[in-house]
Design an enzyme around this catalytic site. Structure first.
Site, mmCIF file in Angstrom:
data_model
loop_
_atom_site.group_PDB
_atom_site.id
_atom_site.type_symbol
_atom_site.label_atom_id
_atom_site.label_comp_id
_atom_site.label_asym_id
_atom_site.label_seq_id
_atom_site.Cartn_x
_atom_site.Cartn_y
_atom_site.Cartn_z
ATOM 1 C CB THR A 151 30.447 -7.071 -46.594
ATOM 2 O OG1 THR A 151 31.332 -7.437 -45.762
ATOM 3 C CG2 THR A 151 29.987 -8.537 -47.110
ATOM 4 N N GLY B 65 32.988 -4.090 -36.679
ATOM 5 C CA GLY B 65 32.524 -4.269 -37.923
ATOM 6 C C GLY B 65 32.815 -3.418 -39.062
ATOM 7 C CE LYS B 66 34.268 -6.350 -44.233
ATOM 8 N NZ LYS B 66 34.279 -7.118 -45.274
ATOM 9 N NE ARG B 67 26.705 -1.646 -42.361
ATOM 10 C CZ ARG B 67 26.659 -2.852 -42.108
ATOM 11 N NH1 ARG B 67 27.167 -3.397 -41.055
ATOM 12 N NH2 ARG B 67 26.484 -3.745 -43.250
#
Ligand code: GLU
Length: 301
Positions: A14, A240-242
């Site tokens: 993701t 999170g990945k962001r």
């Protein structure tokens, strides 16, 4: 070999690897290699709406950059659906699953208790467990949960016990959109790939009893479990990945060493000399100790 140790890292594609997923990658790697075992990579790309094209390649490149050498070819869940179909057929044959026609709003109307966040926040009230009520069409497939305590000994967290009937109730293994749910796919893959140790982030600690219930219904062995510290923001939310503060440096060698040092520290391994990642991991292996892995989360400010 019957007694071979096999570990794995199973990222969802993701987004690129971030500090939190690097901790899971390094932790699962150290567990497997410290035991002289194999370490596999599995790309968990079943949740196609959330999959980002190219993220798998970025993740594999990042593992490479951090000296994390895997065994065999990475497996992709999206290419393994016949295995999940076969498992579902077995579960149907033994009466362990049922079709459910409830929508989310049906469940909310039924006033299910809001519990386990990753169960969708609701304990299934049992509406379709004895057959689809008239006028309802099958949407999802649910696994039948009995009132019993499922317990396991996590290598980091110790004894974990859960009565699934009060945490999730009958849970979804095939979703209304036709996708197999993570819970089923992960259990089938871990068994089919002969995984003996599941080492991953502590956000999945509470999924483990569901996975054990499925393993029992499918006649699989239960692997050992170790749940690693999560990297969280100052407010306790899973980073999170962001989150830019956690994104991993791509090129600069010194920063790669610094990030690896940070990941190792989160796993309780201090003072590894900055060097090439492969060397650092080699040194970390000589000092790796399950007892030193913190139970709490790593808070990043
Ligand atoms: N694919 C899951 C994730 O990226 C991990 C699954 C697992 O390790 O069991 O969070």
């Amino acid at each position: 070999m019957a007694n071979e140790i096999v570990g794995r890292f199973a990222p969802a594609p993701t987004g690129p690897l971030h500090l939190g997923s690097l901790v899971a990658a390094v932790g699962s790697y150290l567990f497997a290699r410290a035991a002289g075992g194999r370490w596999l990579v599995r790309i968990e790309d079943l949740d196609t709406p959330r999959a980002v094209p190219g993220a798998d390649g970025e993740i594999l490149e990042a593992l490479d950059r951090y000296g994390l050498v895997w065994d065999g070819d990475p497996q992709y869940q999206s290419r393994r659906t016949p295995l999940y179909d076969a498992a579902l057929a077995l579960l149907r044959a033994s009466g362990s699953v049922f079709d459910c026609g409830c929508s989310r709003s049906d469940l909310q109307r039924a006033g299910s208790a809001p519990l386990a966040a990753d169960s969708g926040g609701l304990v299934y009230p049992g509406t379709c467990r004895h057959g689809l009520p008239a006028g309802k069409e099958a949407r999802a497939v649910r696994f039948r949960v009995d009132r019993e305590i499922i317990a396991f000994d996590d290598l980091v967290h110790g004894r974990v016990e859960e009565d699934l009937s009060s945490i999730t109730g009958d849970f979804v293994i095939k979703r209304a959109d036709g996708q197999f749910a993570y819970q089923l796919a992960v259990v089938v893959d871990d068994a089919e790939q002969s995984i003996t140790q599941v080492v991953r982030g502590a956000d999945l600690l509470r999924s483990t009893p569901r996975q054990i219930a499925l393993q029992r219904a499918l006649g699989y062995r239960t692997p050992q479990y170790a749940h690693l510290p999560l990297v969280v923001g100052a407010d306790g939310s899973k980073a999170g990945k962001r989150d830019r503060a956690l994104s991993l440096p791509t090129l600069d060698r010194d920063r790669v060493a610094a990030t690896l040092t940070r990941a190792l520290r989160i796993l309780g391994i201090e003072r590894v000399r900055p060097a090439e990642p492969a060397e650092m991991l080699q040194e970390a292996l000589t000092r790796f100790a399950v007892e030193s892995i913190p139970r709490g989360n790593a808070v990043i400010r």
